[in-house]
Design an enzyme around this catalytic site. Sequence first.
Site, mmCIF file in Angstrom:
data_model
loop_
_atom_site.group_PDB
_atom_site.id
_atom_site.type_symbol
_atom_site.label_atom_id
_atom_site.label_comp_id
_atom_site.label_asym_id
_atom_site.label_seq_id
_atom_site.Cartn_x
_atom_site.Cartn_y
_atom_site.Cartn_z
ATOM 1 N N GLU A 25 12.955 17.612 12.381
ATOM 2 C CA GLU A 25 11.996 16.545 12.670
ATOM 3 C C GLU A 25 11.952 16.193 14.159
ATOM 4 O OE1 GLU A 25 13.034 13.064 10.339
ATOM 5 O OE2 GLU A 25 15.170 13.461 10.494
ATOM 6 N N HIS B 85 11.373 -4.769 -7.405
ATOM 7 C CA HIS B 85 11.392 -4.468 -8.843
ATOM 8 C C HIS B 85 10.000 -4.225 -9.398
ATOM 9 C CE1 HIS B 85 15.237 -6.956 -9.273
ATOM 10 N NE2 HIS B 85 15.529 -5.697 -9.537
ATOM 11 N N CYS C 124 9.425 17.301 3.531
ATOM 12 C CA CYS C 124 9.522 16.028 2.816
ATOM 13 C C CYS C 124 8.831 14.890 3.540
ATOM 14 C CB CYS C 124 10.976 15.679 2.514
ATOM 15 S SG CYS C 124 11.990 15.545 3.997
ATOM 16 N N ASP D 198 8.475 12.126 11.405
ATOM 17 C CA ASP D 198 9.060 12.038 12.745
ATOM 18 C C ASP D 198 8.621 13.192 13.634
ATOM 19 O OD1 ASP D 198 10.573 9.635 12.940
ATOM 20 O OD2 ASP D 198 11.944 10.453 11.450
HETATM 21 C C1 PEP Z 1 10.241 12.315 8.013
HETATM 22 O O1 PEP Z 1 10.569 11.942 9.148
HETATM 23 O O2 PEP Z 1 9.251 13.035 7.784
HETATM 24 C C2 PEP Z 1 11.022 11.883 6.829
HETATM 25 C C3 PEP Z 1 10.788 12.388 5.650
HETATM 26 O O3 PEP Z 1 11.966 10.931 6.995
HETATM 27 P P1 PEP Z 1 11.702 9.384 7.228
HETATM 28 O O4 PEP Z 1 10.246 9.106 6.896
HETATM 29 O O5 PEP Z 1 12.637 8.661 6.333
HETATM 30 O O6 PEP Z 1 12.011 9.208 8.683
HETATM 31 MG MG MG Z 2 12.491 11.114 9.591
#
Ligand code: PEP
Ligand code: MG
Length: 581
Positions: A433, A191, A504, A457
């Site tokens: 990934e 929180h 991402c 990843d």
């Molecule tokens: C990634 O692997 O770049 C990703 C965004 O997913 P996570 O960090 O949740 O594995």
């Molecule tokens: Mg990932």
Amino acid sequence: MKELRGISVSPGIVVGKAFLYVDERPQIPHYPIATLQIDWEVARFKRARDRAVSEVESLKSQTVDNMGSDGKRFLDVHLLMLADPEFGAQVEGKIRQEPTNAEWAMYEVVGAMVEQLETSEDQYLRERAIDIHDVARRILNHLLEREKVSLADLSEEVVLVTHNLLPSDTLLMNKHMVRAIAMDGGAKTSHTAILARSFEIPAVLGLSDITRNVRSGEEIIVDGNAGTVIVDPDARTRDRYLRLSREWRKRWAHLLALNKLPAETRDGKLIRLKANIEVPEETEAALAHGADGIGLYRSEFLFLKPGDFPSEQAQYEAYSRVIDAMKGAPVTIRTLDLGGDKILPDLPLHGEKNPILGWRAVRFCLSEVDLFKVQLRALLRSSTHGDLRIMFPMISGVEELDRVLGVLEQAKEELRRKGIGFNEEMPVGIMIEIPSAALTADILARRVDFFSIGTNDLIQYTIAVDRGNERIAYLYEPFHPGVLRLIKIIIEHAHAASIPVSMCGEMAGDPLATVILLGLGLDTFSMSATRIPEVKEIIRAVTMSEAVAMVDSIMEMNSYADVDRHVQEWMNGRFNLSPRA
Ligand code: PEP
Ligand code: MG
């Protein structure tokens, strides 16, 4: 001078005076009561509880502006707890059985509840213990008819040092006076972390024993960018941080002024900048930092609790809440990515020999199809709330993708049969990934509506370097030519198939990578919300031809060190990147 390392959860650098807030544990009175007195004692408990309810309700109505909707939601949780008939019945039962006074009976009941939650391995449940403490303390104040000690009364600027803030402490505290927070407990999704980010108060949590290392009034530095806290700094350190803090504030004000402007290169290419979130509450920070949508909602955080998985309805509500909060902006929700480093104490995923290469994400979902379909139905149902897109993590090749798309089709069919509405056109994408997916991106691109590159990843699997291992962290290098070549392949294949590409992973929010990613043709960057302004500033200051020229030169280089040096020099000549200690 003492330096402590913690988890950086909210950026900013502050040099200030510590205020040690260690909530005094009240003495709980304990005395037997006469049988004749029992009904009166039960009534006394109920009265105190009713007063606590009115207090929370008036707090909710009076100070909503000051708290934001995060605050309102915590108060709703407290109201639910206060209204819980089971809780009331247990306290009443204790008063009658012993018979004992209301304060003691309530703390016996609360103690058992808290003990159960606090020993849980699950962070979410441990944090619920704080809510119960908070509610109990409020009732106790009424039973004892004493004034509540509150952080609302702070009248001078301080750095708040504490063991663990109760949600109501965070909500009520005089935010104009709290310049930074340093806390023994807490993690990225607690929180306090969420609220600190919403209120833009620099914070370092998870410091273990900061409360034992500082006294009220002592000088303290909180570096929310680096995750460090320095107690009683020497003169040189203080001066260095005062300078960094000034630079940071100036720069942050300048960056936030970009919020309303588009992320458009000087020659007119529009880029989408979106936010990554782990909990629905973070949508507020996403909007406040000018996000064009949510590029990654890590849905597994909803599941990281022991016991049953969240029901279809609970998931539907959580997803819809995110979509509604984003007011029509696109929201990409990733299906369950459990496994690897995200494991649950209750699941057989526990104890895998090689979890990073093991039973995780869609591999797990495809062997637990019923559970997977619950999530897919919840997602499909919430697609009527706005612009929802879903994506599947850890796709390694076309067979796996086809199986996943098959299960999605079954979930759609189930809803159609029941006459439940959903968006038939909901875009479906995949995370790229795993190197095998990157290298077959041309095949995969024909079957989906978009890609999102998960560099966290992708780098780990390309360089064979465990992303969580400190000892080999020096090998974890986004500018490794092998990684850059894979990203280039992914984007080229996607564009050849006319589908957009997002990224991402953390690389998308690294200002040093922005120009390279632009030059490689990335369409959307998704990152933690506070990174958006800096990336936007860079995008607005360059042209696509400069970015393409940058890519042309780095693609010729042999090592990541060469790429890194080149990019650093190029950037330093043009930008004043955020100061880091
Ligand atoms: C990634 O692997 O770049 C990703 C965004 O997913 P996570 O960090 O949740 O594995
Ligand atoms: Mg990932």
